[in-house]
Design an enzyme around this catalytic site. Structure first.
Site: not given
Length: 328
Positions: A170, A198, A277, A279, A297
């Protein structure tokens, strides 16, 4: 160097002795010292001298025109000149008894010619060599460090792989450009899947070197040794560019999460916190936290009140694109 272990030990000892002889010669000869170098084939040391008849115990000698002091003096003048980008470097080359100016042959221009002409006017010691490439600064890829997408937004680097690194899908679509923690261009997304999974990987340019490290945000790095999956209940920690190093336990595998953007299957549930952030950042477990687990994720909550965080397991990412994890 094509040496076996015994030959390498002999050569290293010889190199050490030659270095000591060279330093002693430099001190004793003064302005008559023209430099020193070790022959790569024989391992023999040669000391350059500016006066005939001088000898150095333990080394061969050769007579040269310029002392090392003179060569360094010429280089020091070049050091204060304004060099154009096409001039890639300059150095004292003791073996050729000269100051070598390197210029990129593909970008050699009028500014380069002007620099070269001025350099040669300083003295006859200046030589010019053409090179095919210009040097660039090099940076390390490390799990947990920030990455910035050209389309906007910040995520975190997951794990280094051969040719780049993995992160969350993502964070960017295939083709999205990426800059590193220092905002220097790093590469672009070579593959990305979200939702459904993801996962993503970024192919980086030659300025970046994959390292088997995860930032622990205390001045040290975890060394990645493998990717053995931790059991439910195992302690696990994650690294991310917003909240740093956070830990918890593995609560469940193969969880399906229904994000606003769509459903993602196969995630691992933990009680370690994370925030926007983080992620794409690294999850590690096992001895010394050396076993890579996955990339952040999403989740709920935050690192003030606590929360639930899900990560995309690493091994399916490696398998999907045939990637090789960088290990220490």
């Amino acid at each position: 160097m094509g040496l076996n272990a015994d030959q390498a030990r002999v050569r290293l000892a010889s190199d050490q002795k030659s270095s000591e002889i060279a330093e002693a010669a430099k001190a004793s000869l003064g302005d008559a010292f023209g430099g020193a170098w070790i022959d790569q084939a024989s391992g023999r040391l040669t000391v350059a001298v500016t006066k005939p008849g001088l000898s150095v115990t333990g080394a061969d000698t050769t007579v040269v025109k310029n002392s090392l002091t003179q060569l360094n003096g010429t280089k020091s003048v070049l050091d204060v000149m304004n060099a154009p980008k096409s001039i890639t470097s300059w150095r004292v080359d003791e073996k050729s008894n000269s100051v070598v100016v390197e210029v990129n042959k593909n970008t050699r221009d009028a500014a380069a010619e002007s620099f070269i002409a001025t350099a040669k006017s300083i003295g006859s010691t200046v030589k010019v060599e053409e090179v095919a490439e210009s040097p660039t600064t090099l940076y390390d890829l490390r799990g947990g460090d920030a990455i910035y997408m050209g389309s906007g937004g910040r995520c975190s680097l997951g794990f280094s792989v051969t040719g780049g690194f993995v992160t969350a899908g993502h964070c960017g679509t295939t083709g999205t450009s990426v800059s590193g923690y220092n905002r220097v261009a790093a590469g672009s997304f070579a593959g990305s899947v979200f939702p459904g999974s993801d996962m993503a990987w970024v192919r980086t340019n030659a300025n970046w070197t994959p390292r088997p490290w995860v930032n622990r945000y205390n001045g040290t790095n975890v060394i990645v040794r493998g990717s053995t999956v931790a059991a439910i209940g195992a302690q696990i920690c994650r690294s991310g560019s917003t909240t740093g190093w956070r830990c918890g336990t593995v609560q469940a595998y193969n969880q399906t999460v229904n994000y606003p953007q769509g459903t993602v299957r196969g995630l691992t549930r933990t009680n370690a916190c994370a925030e926007p952030g983080d992620s794409g950042g690294s999850w590690v477990a096992g001895s010394g936290f050396g076993q890579a687990q996955g990339v952040t994720s999403g989740g709920s909550g935050n690192c003030s009140s606590g929360g639930t965080t899900y990560f995309q397991p690493l091994n399916p990412i490696l398998s999907r694109w045939g990637l090789t994890l960088t290990r220490g």
